[in-house]
Write an enzyme that holds these catalytic residues in place. Structure first.
Site, PDB file in Angstrom:
ATOM      1  CD  GLU A  44      18.620  73.329  -0.954  1.00  0.00           C
ATOM      2  OE1 GLU A  44      18.590  72.475  -0.055  1.00  0.00           O
ATOM      3  OE2 GLU A  44      19.376  73.248  -1.949  1.00  0.00           O
ATOM      4  CD  GLU A  58      21.167  63.866  -3.045  1.00  0.00           C
ATOM      5  OE1 GLU A  58      19.936  63.667  -3.067  1.00  0.00           O
ATOM      6  OE2 GLU A  58      21.896  63.642  -4.020  1.00  0.00           O
ATOM      7  CD  GLU A 102      25.749  63.114  -3.084  1.00  0.00           C
ATOM      8  OE1 GLU A 102      25.410  63.998  -3.883  1.00  0.00           O
ATOM      9  OE2 GLU A 102      25.882  61.915  -3.407  1.00  0.00           O
ATOM     10  NE  ARG A 122      22.081  55.427  -4.089  1.00  0.00           N
ATOM     11  CZ  ARG A 122      23.004  56.113  -4.752  1.00  0.00           C
ATOM     12  NH1 ARG A 122      24.253  55.668  -4.774  1.00  0.00           N
ATOM     13  NH2 ARG A 122      22.707  57.233  -5.378  1.00  0.00           N
ATOM     14  CB  VAL A 133      28.399  54.959  -9.086  1.00  0.00           C
ATOM     15  CG1 VAL A 133      29.131  54.482 -10.340  1.00  0.00           C
ATOM     16  CG2 VAL A 133      26.906  54.716  -9.219  1.00  0.00           C
ATOM     17  N   GLY A 185      18.307  65.203 -10.815  1.00  0.00           N
ATOM     18  CA  GLY A 185      18.063  66.468 -11.490  1.00  0.00           C
ATOM     19  C   GLY A 185      16.620  66.706 -11.881  1.00  0.00           C
TER      20      GLY A 185
END
Length: 449
Positions: free
Chosen positions: A200, A287, A275, A291, A294, A165
């Site tokens: 965007e 994006e 995402e 990896r 979580v 953010g």
């Protein structure tokens, strides 16, 4: 297979990786700062190496110390977990130069997806739908105004190297845009050492949907469905679900197929998450995270696939253990991120855990590195653990979550547990009718705790 894996992380994710290695019969090396001498992953690993003092820059982000720990211990592979060095291309390059396998994608793919502008270009080239916006960084206010007028206000100014953010500002009019650009550039330069920003279209009420993908680095790839991560505070995920209550089976198969096809074309290796913002039946790429996420346990719950096992297999050159046609989605799963924070102000609450009891029973999982008597250090993120529940459907999952939240005990520090006890009984959450702004609006109205 690897002869020894060094886990370059801490907390619950270090313990998660350690358990997977033990199941595969691979010896483990835990690295830790002096603040984590008594951490659970350090206690359970086959070996441990202290890599520095508490500040992350001197320990968990200290690449020379981690490489030295590999050489001292004889580790031939490193699992970075998430955060810290997990998306650091230079780290992957250095490990490669020392003949140590980075359990993750190539440095090239980390670099491509770490640059938000290049990631968007790559997504477009691979056939992934993107949010309308500037083709690259905007160099001046006049260019920004022209692009904003073309795509229509409101617009979102975003840092090219951003995350969490930071370097992200909304402009609802031409008058707002100059200030948004200046503020975003300043924040981006301070946070990332790169003040490049792009523009965007700002979506008013989207959901945050992400697709879990896996590639073998040889042109084969699969998707493992999507997760709905729309319940966020300050762009940080709080509650995640799989599958999304907003999507149909047809939408799920369509966007999953698009993502798997793109990853195969890219020749991507390992776990990744693509995402999207989702609004009015349309997906817009924002994006890709190169990896483990979580929230990966909710995907494991509905697929039965161990994602860390799969990461290790692929990194060792053994390929994917499953094909797309073999993947079966079963039931519904929800994860709550339990943090050591004040449930109203969200201020960190480090301290010693005086009482700790985790819930159990069918379909309940807790991923945590803490224990009764553990002192939560003030130097790192405030995540205590993750409560994951699984049911045959969303209704059963919510029922099970309510029961698990009644059972769990974490005393001695303030936690976000009251927030989740509130949310599980909220009608909007019960029906799955929420977007990425819902939680912040709810909190602003005094609805938490």
């Amino acid at each position: 297979m690897f002869k020894k894996v060094l886990i370059a992380n801490r907390g619950e994710i270090a313990l998660r990786v350690l358990r997977a290695c033990k199941e595969l019969g691979i010896p483990t090396v835990a690295v830790h700062s002096t603040a984590d001498n008594t951490a659970m992953h350090v206690r359970l690993a086959d070996e441990s190496v202290c890599i520095g003092p508490p500040p992350s820059r001197d320990s968990y982000l200290n690449i020379p110390s981690i490489v030295a720990a590999c050489e001292i211990s004889g580790a031939d592979a490193v699992h970075p977990g998430y955060g810290f060095l997990s998306e650091n291309a230079r780290f992957a390059d250095i490990l490669d130069a020392h003949n140590i396998t980075f359990i993750g994608p190539t440095a090239e793919h980390i670099r491509i997806m770490g640059d938000k502008i290049e990631a968007k270009r790559t997504a477009m080239r691979l056939g992934i739908p993107v949010v309308p916006g500037s083709p690259g960084a905007v160099t001046n206010d006049d260019e920004a105004l022209r692009i904003a007028d073309e795509i229509g206000f409101p617009v979102l100014v975003k840092a090219s190297a951003g995350g969490g953010g930071r370097g992200m500002k909304v402009a609802r009019s031409r008058e707002d845009l100059s200030v948004a650009l200046s503020t975003a550039r300043t924040e981006a330069g301070a946070a990332f050492g790169d003040d490049a920003v792009y523009i965007e279209k700002y979506l008013e009420k989207p959901r945050h949907i992400e697709v879990q993908v896996f590639g073998d680095g040889k042109g084969n790839a699969i998707h493992l469905g999507e997760r709905d991560c729309s319940l966020q505070r300050r762009h940080q995920k709080v509650w995640e679900e799989a599958n999304s209550p907003a999507l149909t089976e047809e939408q799920r198969a369509s966007i999953g197929g698009i993502c798997a096809d793109a990853i195969a074309k890219l020749g991507y290796r390992g776990a990744g998450t693509i995402e999207f913002l989702y609004e009015n039946g349309e997906f817009f790429f924002i994006e890709m995270n190169t990896r483990l996420q979580v929230e990966h346990p909710v995907t494991e719950a509905i697929t039965g696939l161990d994602l860390v096992h799969e990461q290790i297999r692929v990194a060792a050159g053994q390929g994917l253990s499953i094909t797309q046609s073999e993947i079966v989605f079963s039931g519904h799963a929800i994860e709550c991120r339990i943090n050591a924070e004040d449930p109203k102000t969200f201020a960190p609450s480090p301290g010693t855990i005086t009482h700790y009891h985790t819930p159990g029973g069918l379909g309940v999982r807790v991923d945590s590195g803490v224990y009764q008597g553990y002192a939560i250090p003030p130097f790192y993120d405030s995540l205590i653990g993750k409560l994951i529940v699984h049911g045959r459907n969303r209704a059963e999952c919510m029922m099970r979550l309510r029961r698990a939240l009644d059972e769990i005990v974490v005393d001695g520090v303030k936690t976000t547990l009251p927030l989740f006890r509130d949310l599980v009984d909220n009608p909007d959450i019960g029906t799955g009718d929420y977007d990425i702004h819902w939680l912040e609006n709810y909190l602003a109205a005094g609805g938490a705790g």
